[in-house]
Design a protein around this motif. Structure first.
Motif, PDB file in Angstrom:
ATOM      1  N   MET A   1      -4.536   8.137  28.756  1.00 28.12           N
ATOM      2  CA  MET A   1      -3.683   6.985  28.414  1.00 28.12           C
ATOM      3  C   MET A   1      -2.745   7.335  27.263  1.00 28.12           C
ATOM      4  O   MET A   1      -3.124   8.049  26.338  1.00 28.12           O
ATOM      5  CB  MET A   1      -4.548   5.788  28.019  1.00 28.12           C
ATOM      6  N   LEU A   2      -1.536   6.836  27.332  1.00 28.73           N
ATOM      7  CA  LEU A   2      -0.548   7.075  26.288  1.00 28.73           C
ATOM      8  C   LEU A   2      -0.988   6.414  24.981  1.00 28.73           C
ATOM      9  O   LEU A   2      -1.253   5.206  24.951  1.00 28.73           O
ATOM     10  CB  LEU A   2       0.807   6.509  26.722  1.00 28.73           C
ATOM     11  N   SER A   3      -1.081   7.223  23.915  1.00 28.94           N
ATOM     12  CA  SER A   3      -1.520   6.686  22.629  1.00 28.94           C
ATOM     13  C   SER A   3      -0.522   6.927  21.508  1.00 28.94           C
ATOM     14  O   SER A   3      -0.602   6.295  20.462  1.00 28.94           O
ATOM     15  CB  SER A   3      -2.865   7.307  22.229  1.00 28.94           C
ATOM     16  N   SER A   4       0.434   7.868  21.716  1.00 28.22           N
ATOM     17  CA  SER A   4       1.324   8.277  20.626  1.00 28.22           C
ATOM     18  C   SER A   4       2.731   8.560  21.142  1.00 28.22           C
ATOM     19  O   SER A   4       2.908   9.028  22.275  1.00 28.22           O
ATOM     20  CB  SER A   4       0.770   9.533  19.940  1.00 28.22           C
ATOM     21  N   LEU A   5       3.696   8.288  20.290  1.00 28.04           N
ATOM     22  CA  LEU A   5       5.103   8.573  20.586  1.00 28.04           C
ATOM     23  C   LEU A   5       5.654   9.473  19.490  1.00 28.04           C
ATOM     24  O   LEU A   5       5.440   9.211  18.306  1.00 28.04           O
ATOM     25  CB  LEU A   5       5.910   7.277  20.639  1.00 28.04           C
ATOM     26  N   ILE A   6       6.353  10.528  19.895  1.00 26.25           N
ATOM     27  CA  ILE A   6       6.902  11.489  18.931  1.00 26.25           C
ATOM     28  C   ILE A   6       8.416  11.516  19.081  1.00 26.25           C
ATOM     29  O   ILE A   6       8.938  11.721  20.188  1.00 26.25           O
ATOM     30  CB  ILE A   6       6.324  12.897  19.154  1.00 26.25           C
ATOM     31  N   PHE A   7       9.125  11.331  17.977  1.00 24.65           N
ATOM     32  CA  PHE A   7      10.584  11.231  18.001  1.00 24.65           C
ATOM     33  C   PHE A   7      11.231  12.346  17.195  1.00 24.65           C
ATOM     34  O   PHE A   7      10.798  12.660  16.078  1.00 24.65           O
ATOM     35  CB  PHE A   7      11.036   9.890  17.400  1.00 24.65           C
ATOM     36  N   ASP A   8      12.290  12.914  17.747  1.00 22.47           N
ATOM     37  CA  ASP A   8      13.224  13.682  16.934  1.00 22.47           C
ATOM     38  C   ASP A   8      13.938  12.681  16.021  1.00 22.47           C
ATOM     39  O   ASP A   8      13.929  11.471  16.296  1.00 22.47           O
ATOM     40  CB  ASP A   8      14.219  14.406  17.846  1.00 22.47           C
ATOM     41  N   MET A   9      14.542  13.161  14.942  1.00 20.12           N
ATOM     42  CA  MET A   9      15.197  12.237  14.020  1.00 20.12           C
ATOM     43  C   MET A   9      16.709  12.167  14.250  1.00 20.12           C
ATOM     44  O   MET A   9      17.239  11.137  14.667  1.00 20.12           O
ATOM     45  CB  MET A   9      14.934  12.630  12.559  1.00 20.12           C
ATOM     46  N   ASP A  10      17.408  13.251  13.963  1.00 24.01           N
ATOM     47  CA  ASP A  10      18.874  13.258  14.054  1.00 24.01           C
ATOM     48  C   ASP A  10      19.312  13.110  15.504  1.00 24.01           C
ATOM     49  O   ASP A  10      18.985  13.929  16.358  1.00 24.01           O
ATOM     50  CB  ASP A  10      19.436  14.560  13.476  1.00 24.01           C
ATOM     51  N   GLY A  11      20.040  12.031  15.782  1.00 24.57           N
ATOM     52  CA  GLY A  11      20.518  11.809  17.138  1.00 24.57           C
ATOM     53  C   GLY A  11      19.601  10.961  17.987  1.00 24.57           C
ATOM     54  O   GLY A  11      19.996  10.495  19.055  1.00 24.57           O
ATOM     55  N   VAL A  12      18.365  10.734  17.525  1.00 24.62           N
ATOM     56  CA  VAL A  12      17.428   9.847  18.229  1.00 24.62           C
ATOM     57  C   VAL A  12      17.173   8.593  17.397  1.00 24.62           C
ATOM     58  O   VAL A  12      17.327   7.478  17.869  1.00 24.62           O
ATOM     59  CB  VAL A  12      16.104  10.565  18.547  1.00 24.62           C
ATOM     60  N   LEU A  13      16.782   8.794  16.144  1.00 20.55           N
ATOM     61  CA  LEU A  13      16.521   7.657  15.264  1.00 20.55           C
ATOM     62  C   LEU A  13      17.758   7.265  14.459  1.00 20.55           C
ATOM     63  O   LEU A  13      18.040   6.076  14.284  1.00 20.55           O
ATOM     64  CB  LEU A  13      15.379   7.994  14.300  1.00 20.55           C
ATOM     65  N   VAL A  14      18.479   8.263  13.945  1.00 24.31           N
ATOM     66  CA  VAL A  14      19.654   7.993  13.111  1.00 24.31           C
ATOM     67  C   VAL A  14      20.866   8.748  13.629  1.00 24.31           C
ATOM     68  O   VAL A  14      20.747   9.854  14.154  1.00 24.31           O
ATOM     69  CB  VAL A  14      19.397   8.359  11.626  1.00 24.31           C
ATOM     70  N   ASP A  15      22.029   8.128  13.462  1.00 24.40           N
ATOM     71  CA  ASP A  15      23.290   8.712  13.928  1.00 24.40           C
ATOM     72  C   ASP A  15      23.858   9.585  12.802  1.00 24.40           C
ATOM     73  O   ASP A  15      24.749   9.162  12.059  1.00 24.40           O
ATOM     74  CB  ASP A  15      24.264   7.604  14.301  1.00 24.40           C
ATOM     75  N   SER A  16      23.338  10.787  12.693  1.00 16.49           N
ATOM     76  CA  SER A  16      23.648  11.649  11.547  1.00 16.49           C
ATOM     77  C   SER A  16      24.340  12.951  11.913  1.00 16.49           C
ATOM     78  O   SER A  16      24.925  13.601  11.057  1.00 16.49           O
ATOM     79  CB  SER A  16      22.344  11.992  10.811  1.00 16.49           C
ATOM     80  N   MET A  17      24.280  13.353  13.186  1.00 18.97           N
ATOM     81  CA  MET A  17      24.743  14.685  13.537  1.00 18.97           C
ATOM     82  C   MET A  17      26.225  14.940  13.280  1.00 18.97           C
ATOM     83  O   MET A  17      26.600  16.060  12.913  1.00 18.97           O
ATOM     84  CB  MET A  17      24.391  15.010  14.988  1.00 18.97           C
ATOM     85  N   PRO A  18      27.116  13.959  13.437  1.00 19.86           N
ATOM     86  CA  PRO A  18      28.517  14.247  13.113  1.00 19.86           C
ATOM     87  C   PRO A  18      28.700  14.709  11.669  1.00 19.86           C
ATOM     88  O   PRO A  18      29.549  15.564  11.386  1.00 19.86           O
ATOM     89  CB  PRO A  18      29.218  12.906  13.363  1.00 19.86           C
ATOM     90  N   TYR A  19      27.887  14.186  10.749  1.00 16.45           N
ATOM     91  CA  TYR A  19      27.984  14.601   9.348  1.00 16.45           C
ATOM     92  C   TYR A  19      27.373  15.991   9.137  1.00 16.45           C
ATOM     93  O   TYR A  19      27.896  16.791   8.364  1.00 16.45           O
ATOM     94  CB  TYR A  19      27.288  13.575   8.451  1.00 16.45           C
ATOM     95  N   HIS A  20      26.273  16.274   9.847  1.00 15.11           N
ATOM     96  CA  HIS A  20      25.719  17.627   9.798  1.00 15.11           C
ATOM     97  C   HIS A  20      26.747  18.635  10.329  1.00 15.11           C
ATOM     98  O   HIS A  20      26.943  19.699   9.756  1.00 15.11           O
ATOM     99  CB  HIS A  20      24.444  17.715  10.647  1.00 15.11           C
ATOM    100  N   ALA A  21      27.393  18.273  11.449  1.00 16.48           N
ATOM    101  CA  ALA A  21      28.371  19.174  12.056  1.00 16.48           C
ATOM    102  C   ALA A  21      29.536  19.438  11.106  1.00 16.48           C
ATOM    103  O   ALA A  21      29.960  20.585  10.939  1.00 16.48           O
ATOM    104  CB  ALA A  21      28.875  18.588  13.374  1.00 16.48           C
TER     105      ALA A  21
END
Length: 220
Positions: A1-21
């Motif tokens: 049974m599904l018990s956990s969710l794992i997220f990347d941060m940049d581009g999934v949780l926060v819109d940050s990649m344009p600034y990293h780029a």
């Protein structure tokens, strides 16, 4: 049974990649190895040291390893000065809802100080586990970051799913033997073809997660 969710941060949780780029592009120009935003999005998810090495090899730049720390600090300084990072619409409310039924983790190539700052600002008290770029020797696309998250969550691989938006992140999750949901935030969907399922956008992602939450609630 599904018990956990794992997220990347940049581009999934926060819109940050344009600034990293933009920060990476400025640094690359300063040392004579011009790169494009598309180059950055291709290696999104790698920890800074691995990403830096890959980037400048690709661009034909020649960097001595003793320059890495200075260049990385310059990149962080530029990013900090220009970034106006926001969470993606609906993610904070969705994660709060998920928190009631699942353990949650973040796995990112970003440095821990940045990760904790964003988590405290946008998702306080939500995540049980954080794996930053500094916490592993071999970052994405190697499987180590996701294997470490599974270990810290204390679960079996079959009990979790990963949400990723970058090719290297998807490769990392699949090499770790995990089910991976792709969201093509900054790249074309075909770049995420290794994922088990590729959704259209963040609205589709939150719908997908709420469906899993409802299924979990009905089964409990």
């Amino acid at each position: 049974m599904l018990s956990s969710l794992i997220f990347d941060m940049d581009g999934v949780l926060v819109d940050s990649m344009p600034y990293h780029a933009e920060a990476w592009m400025q640094v690359s120009r300063e040392i004579g190895a011009n790169v494009t935003s598309e180059d950055i999005y291709e290696i999104e998810g790698a920890n800074h040291r691995l990403g830096l090495q890959w980037l400048f090899e690709k661009a034909g730049g020649n960097i001595d390893s003793d320059q890495y720390d200075r260049i990385l600090q310059r990149k962080v300084d530029i990013f900090t000065s220009i970034a106006d990072v926001k969470p993606f619409n609906g993610m904070a409310d969705c994660l709060k809802a998920m928190k009631n039924n699942f353990r949650l983790a973040v796995v990112t190539g970003s440095e821990r100080v940045t990760v904790e700052s964003f988590m405290d600002q946008f998702f306080p008290g939500i995540f049980d586990v954080i794996v930053s770029g500094e916490d592993v020797h071999y970052g994405k696309p190697y499987p180590e970051p996701y294997l470490k998250a599974v270990e810290l969550l204390g679960i079996e691989k079959e009990e979790c799913l990963v949400v990723e938006n970058a090719p290297m992140g998807v490769e990392s999750a699949k090499r770790a033997g995990l089910y991976c949901v792709g969201v093509p935030t900054y790249v074309s969907p075909d770049k995420l073809s290794q994922a088990d399922i590729v959704l259209k956008d963040h609205a589709s992602l939150t719908d997908y997660l709420y469906t899993h939450l409802n299924n979990c609630s009905h089964n409990s």
